[in-house]
Design a protein around this motif. Structure first.
Motif, PDB file in Angstrom:
ATOM      1  N   LEU A  22       0.823  -1.204   0.000  1.00 27.78           N
ATOM      2  CA  LEU A  22       0.000   0.000   0.000  1.00 27.78           C
ATOM      3  C   LEU A  22       0.859   1.257   0.000  1.00 27.78           C
ATOM      4  CD1 LEU A  22      -2.914   1.033   0.089  1.00 27.78           C
ATOM      5  CD2 LEU A  22      -2.769   1.017   2.591  1.00 27.78           C
ATOM      6  N   ASP A  23       1.915   1.249   0.818  1.00 25.49           N
ATOM      7  CA  ASP A  23       2.812   2.404   0.875  1.00 25.49           C
ATOM      8  C   ASP A  23       3.497   2.636  -0.474  1.00 25.49           C
ATOM      9  OD1 ASP A  23       2.142   2.748   3.505  1.00 25.49           O
ATOM     10  OD2 ASP A  23       4.003   1.919   4.335  1.00 25.49           O
ATOM     11  N   ALA A  24       3.888   1.555  -1.143  1.00 23.02           N
ATOM     12  CA  ALA A  24       4.518   1.683  -2.460  1.00 23.02           C
ATOM     13  C   ALA A  24       3.533   2.263  -3.475  1.00 23.02           C
ATOM     14  CB  ALA A  24       5.020   0.326  -2.934  1.00 23.02           C
ATOM     15  N   ALA A  25       2.295   1.761  -3.455  1.00 18.58           N
ATOM     16  CA  ALA A  25       1.277   2.253  -4.387  1.00 18.58           C
ATOM     17  C   ALA A  25       1.025   3.747  -4.176  1.00 18.58           C
ATOM     18  CB  ALA A  25      -0.017   1.460  -4.211  1.00 18.58           C
ATOM     19  N   LYS A  26       0.968   4.163  -2.905  1.00 16.28           N
ATOM     20  CA  LYS A  26       0.746   5.583  -2.591  1.00 16.28           C
ATOM     21  C   LYS A  26       1.907   6.444  -3.092  1.00 16.28           C
ATOM     22  CE  LYS A  26      -2.162   5.032   1.534  1.00 16.28           C
ATOM     23  NZ  LYS A  26      -2.199   5.167   3.018  1.00 16.28           N
ATOM     24  N   TYR A  27       3.122   5.932  -2.936  1.00 17.30           N
ATOM     25  CA  TYR A  27       4.294   6.673  -3.414  1.00 17.30           C
ATOM     26  C   TYR A  27       4.215   6.899  -4.920  1.00 17.30           C
ATOM     27  CZ  TYR A  27       9.017   7.590  -5.072  1.00 17.30           C
ATOM     28  OH  TYR A  27      10.090   8.139  -5.723  1.00 17.30           O
TER      29      TYR A  27
END
Length: 232
Positions: A22-27
């Motif tokens: 999720l953090d990667a997708a948000k980045y």
């Protein structure tokens, strides 16, 4: 007595893995769909990168048992930089797999005026399953750091099913020199050491038939290597 159960432990692992993705997708949602965005501000290395990839591919086709030249996959394709700059020059059909929708839309837009033939899959590699026995080359570059070790092995196992006879998977990745896994909290990714990547490849039931270092990159960057791998 410790009240923590195996189920609690598994749920904690699942939660951490979900946050990792999720953090990667948000980045990446905040990254502009440009070559500079794809390469973290290092668009100046794009041409060197593509030429290095072409030389490595050329060396693959000098092998006795080389793949066909009909269809390729660009795994973690972004805006289609590798598809347009390199793969389309070698294969009449190139499929793109990309998790970020706005990157994939930019790829479609930039490829529309070209003679591109191929499909677009809007899905992360951790969930992607290729069609059976369709690809001569599956090119996966600078994206494995966004997969957990388990998902990386699972992805490679599924890729084996997508290969034609004599087909190969090519991985092109940053590698640490420290011998340790290094975490980048900015984009929620990891960079693995050479030994670990080789171990995961073997555990997925594949073997390395050719390996080469990318030349002429700035010395302050991670070492980048290309691996041609095939099912054991």
């Amino acid at each position: 007595m410790d009240s923590t159960t195996k189920s609690d432990f598994d749920n904690e692992i699942d939660s951490k893995e979900s946050a990792f993705y999720l953090d990667a997708a948000k980045y990446w949602e905040q990254v502009p769909p440009t070559v500079d965005g794809m390469l973290g501000g290092l668009s100046s290395i794009s041409d060197i990168d593509l030429k290095g990839s072409q030389r490595f591919l050329n060396s693959i086709y000098q092998l006795d048992e080389c793949p066909g030249k009909e269809r390729a996959l660009d795994g973690g394709a972004g805006i289609g930089r590798i598809t347009q700059g390199f793969l389309m020059k070698n294969f009449p059909i190139v499929d793109l797999v990309e998790q970020d929708r706005h990157f994939l839309e930019e790829a479609k837009k930039s490829l529309k005026p070209t003679n591109h033939r191929g499909q677009f899959f809007n899905i992360g590699l951790q969930k992607f399953t290729p069609e059976t026995c369709v690809y001569d080359i599956m090119w996966v570059q600078w994206v494995l750091g966004h997969l957990t070790d388990e998902d990386l092995m699972s992805f490679l196992k599924r890729c084996k099913l997508g290969l034609k006879p004599r087909g190969l998977i090519v991985l092109k990745e940053n590698l640490t020199s420290s011998g340790e896994v290094e975490m980048d909290n900015t984009d929620s990714s990891v960079t693995r050491p050479h030994a670990l990547l080789v171990e995961l490849i073997k555990k997925a039931g594949l073997r390395i038939i050719k390996e080469q270092k990318q030349q002429r990159f700035p010395s302050d960057l991670y070492e980048v290597r290309m691996f041609a791998i095939q099912p054991v």
